[in-house]
Scaffold this active site. Structure first.
Site, mmCIF file in Angstrom:
data_model
loop_
_atom_site.group_PDB
_atom_site.id
_atom_site.type_symbol
_atom_site.label_atom_id
_atom_site.label_comp_id
_atom_site.label_asym_id
_atom_site.label_seq_id
_atom_site.Cartn_x
_atom_site.Cartn_y
_atom_site.Cartn_z
ATOM 1 N N HIS A 115 0.853 -1.189 0.000
ATOM 2 C CA HIS A 115 0.000 0.000 0.000
ATOM 3 C C HIS A 115 0.889 1.239 0.000
ATOM 4 C CE1 HIS A 115 0.493 1.416 4.224
ATOM 5 N NE2 HIS A 115 0.629 0.136 4.540
ATOM 6 N N ASP B 267 -0.644 4.411 0.549
ATOM 7 C CA ASP B 267 -1.234 5.463 1.374
ATOM 8 C C ASP B 267 -0.472 5.543 2.694
ATOM 9 O OD1 ASP B 267 -2.422 2.831 1.722
ATOM 10 O OD2 ASP B 267 -3.918 3.716 3.047
ATOM 11 N N ASP C 187 6.308 2.182 6.658
ATOM 12 C CA ASP C 187 4.935 1.641 6.546
ATOM 13 C C ASP C 187 4.222 2.274 5.354
ATOM 14 O OD1 ASP C 187 2.385 0.633 6.965
ATOM 15 O OD2 ASP C 187 2.010 1.797 8.773
ATOM 16 N N GLU D 134 -5.915 2.934 0.555
ATOM 17 C CA GLU D 134 -6.975 2.592 1.518
ATOM 18 C C GLU D 134 -6.592 1.504 2.513
ATOM 19 O OE1 GLU D 134 -10.474 3.770 1.816
ATOM 20 O OE2 GLU D 134 -9.494 5.474 0.868
ATOM 21 N N GLU D 135 -5.295 1.118 2.534
ATOM 22 C CA GLU D 135 -4.932 0.094 3.511
ATOM 23 C C GLU D 135 -5.069 0.613 4.917
ATOM 24 O OE1 GLU D 135 -2.535 -2.385 6.224
ATOM 25 O OE2 GLU D 135 -2.242 -0.261 5.768
ATOM 26 N N GLU E 87 4.828 -5.837 4.262
ATOM 27 C CA GLU E 87 4.721 -4.881 5.368
ATOM 28 C C GLU E 87 6.006 -4.955 6.192
ATOM 29 O OE1 GLU E 87 2.409 -2.739 6.493
ATOM 30 O OE2 GLU E 87 0.491 -3.250 5.523
#
Lengths: 427, 427
Positions: free
Chosen positions: B105, B107, B138, B171-172, B196
């Site tokens: 992700h 975001d 992250d 949108e994670e 991650e």
């Protein structure tokens, strides 16, 4: 009390002008004169007073030496150069009559969510004998009353024998610096009347008010090891609870105040604005709350400030976040003393007579747990300062409204007071 | 585990490209890809992948039938048409090798006050072996790793024998709809890897997450009669305390969860954003708080939602304001299940071998009390979904940073995993 002939002429003039007075008040309400945005109303008001023949002094808070006065309060986020004051003066022919300041504030507090109003807050809607809107009651009704009380004297053919200053000020809802600025500008009189919406009562005493902002900021404990008490929002909650306890202790002390001993919990603590954090899934690292706390007239501002600071410091011990991240207190507005209008003044006696004439009833007194501008005139500049005016409801809330029949009667009692206090020519 | 020759060739390629990988990560960090503002990064990423020869599918959340899927979550205040997804595909010559989705992700969560950062949050500063910035860890580091793992295969002369989809989603951090949209768009594979920042561990299970907004609004008791419990900020405090107690009860139940029974208080409740009131001296008539609460993989989302609603309803009874003004709960984001990666999959076995080869140590497992996107692939679409990637610290906090040596090693282990899982031509 004015003689019956004068009273009848004043009543006839107030009644004849009342439609215009209501329209004038609606015009005032249509200005969204929130803090920092009062200038357009003040410009309009200055023009309206000049058109009536007053000598108008318009100045800003940047033009008076506020910072030199110990009772000036800090202004945060508001430009003094944009905060316009108006003093409209009608000088008497001679200098023999008693002079009078009548002062109203034209700043209003925010209206909150529009959908919670039955009528739009800045529309000046009239329904069933009430005029609605933010500021309609607190205190644009009083401002309309002071203008039309003077108009009534004019139309009744009566000329005050003393100097009159009609003053509209800002900052009443946040610091009081507007009222103070008129005194620093040099305006003085033998009495001051502030027609706050007291519902036709005289304010015997009001409590003081302090504003402060608590700011909690720091690196929180990581969410992975967080259970409770480790985020800035929770820490602000902890401080609010501590200040509620501190307020309870203050209210114990308030039982010794000569004016407020009979009032249950006259010291109000209000957390009024809160904001903190920026993401539901991030431990908030900052939170701010803007608070208001009261004090009785017999308490010292500096002492109550130190008490709040001590209460916040003591609360740190019980909170994991605060122990490592000391909260910051900013005194960002009101540092207002309370004020007691000592009974027995000639000004109050004359006002009571005017009230009796207009209302057919005695003027009652009240105690107020909210501040108003009379403290400047009465406590620091030693003039009798009367807080007395029209009435309504919803101040600082929704569907604020002022009662038009009360406005009419108060306009008359104010006109009668002016006539009796200053004396009139043409009677 | 890849044979030593392949591993050496991959290591040499990762090392040769590592300066470029670090620069690529810094470029990613320089995009302030906050929710609703990810599109410029995605456009740039799509071009970068097209330039590398991938077949690129770029689409928005408005182009997939999200609302038809029961696991889609509500999006409040964000335009699906502006939420861009990218799938970059490298198809194998044949269809024989095992296919793989690698998803990251892009975001990021808000950075908070800039002055709390040692280095600017969107500058991509490198110091002493760490790369700093919001999203650096992250999970833009994982995104850089997936791109440069594939580059390493290319530069080592190795062509994966299975189809590879490199996916970057939005949108994670709020709903998971980005990950879901790639599945609704039709992308499938024999396994999924989400890099991650796990610090080189495999995520055995993660908890679920719910978002909700509590909104308190109504006419408060007048300040003149207010003591406690009659203002919206105080009422929200009351609800937060009730939800803390509710969370404690949920954590009692969590002791029965097969995955999380050994974790103390795996259910985290976080009031993350608060806002209320507009004036220090007005009793606040509204206050909102955005909250996050967790659930174990064995709890049902709908059941936990009802539990929160019941807790809020029960708390009304003890609060003067809430009794007359029911709070509103809006489920405005995550409605995410937890997920357990069942041990024993071939995908995990292959990844463990690649990790051992790259790190010279066994791959350890971890439990996560935060959600990630693997649930979509693993729980709803039945593909083994591995959450494994580089590492650092400061996620959702200040001075977020990723460790560059961990990034280098993880890039190698990911390259080795791709080679072993898909097989390679050119070995």
């Amino acid at each position: 009390m004015p003689d019956t002939g004068i009273l009848d002429r004043l009543r006839a003039a107030v009644d004849a002008n009342f439609e215009a007075e209501t329209a004038f008040l609606a015009d005032l309400v249509r200005f969204p004169s929130l803090r920092g945005r009062e200038a357009p109303l003040q410009d309009w008001f200055a023009r309206a007073m000049a058109a009536r023949g007053y000598q108008v002094d318009r100045f800003t808070l940047a033009e008076v030496p506020l910072e030199a006065h110990e009772k000036a309060a800090p202004m945060v986020g508001v430009d003094p150069a944009g905060s316009v004051q108006v003093v409209a003066t009608r000088r008497a022919r001679g200098a023999g009559g008693r002079s009078l300041i009548i002062q109203g504030h034209i700043d209003v507090v925010p209206e909150g969510p529009a959908e919670m109003w039955t009528h739009p807050p800045y529309a000046g809607v009239v329904r069933d004998g009430w005029l609605y809107g933010r500021g309609a009651n607190d205190m644009k009704a009083g401002v309309a009353a002071m203008v039309f009380a003077m108009d009534a004297l004019r139309d009744a053919g009566l000329t005050p024998a003393g100097d009159i200053h009609l003053q509209t000020v800002t900052e009443e809802e946040s610091t009081g610096n507007g009222a103070l600025s008129t005194l620093l500008r040099g305006y003085r009189a033998d009495a001051c009347l502030i027609p706050e919406p007291t519902g036709g009562t005289i304010t015997r005493a009001h409590t003081g008010t302090l504003w402060f902002r608590l700011r909690v900021r720091g690196v929180p404990v990581h969410v992975a090891v967080a259970d409770t008490g480790t985020n800035a929002i929770l820490s602000v909650m902890h401080l609010i609870r501590a200040l509620q306890e501190h307020t309870a202790a203050l209210n114990e002390r308030a039982k010794e105040d000569p004016s407020f001993s009979a009032v249950r919990n006259p010291i109000k603590f209000n957390p009024g604005i809160i904001r903190g954090g920026d993401w539901a899934s991030s431990t908030p690292a900052w939170c701010e709350v803007d608070c208001r706390i009261g004090l009785t007239p017999s308490m010292e501002v500096a002492e109550v400030m130190r008490g709040v600071e001590r209460a916040v410091e003591a609360a740190r011990a019980g909170d994991a976040f605060l122990a490592n991240n000391p909260p910051k207190i900013t005194w960002h507005g009101f540092q207002a003393d309370g004020y007691v209008l000592e009974p027995g003044s000639e000004a109050e006696r004359v006002l009571a007579g005017a009230h009796r004439a207009a209302f057919g009833a005695e003027m009652e007194e009240r105690l107020s747990t909210a501040v108003n501008d009379t403290r400047y005139y009465g406590r620091y500049y030693a003039m009798p300062a009367l807080c007395y005016g029209p009435g309504g409801e919803g101040n600082h809330g929704f569907d604020e409204r002022t009662n038009l029949e009360l406005l009419r009667k108060t306009t008359l009692s104010m006109a009668a007071f002016i006539a009796d206090w200053c004396g009139v020519e043409g009677a």
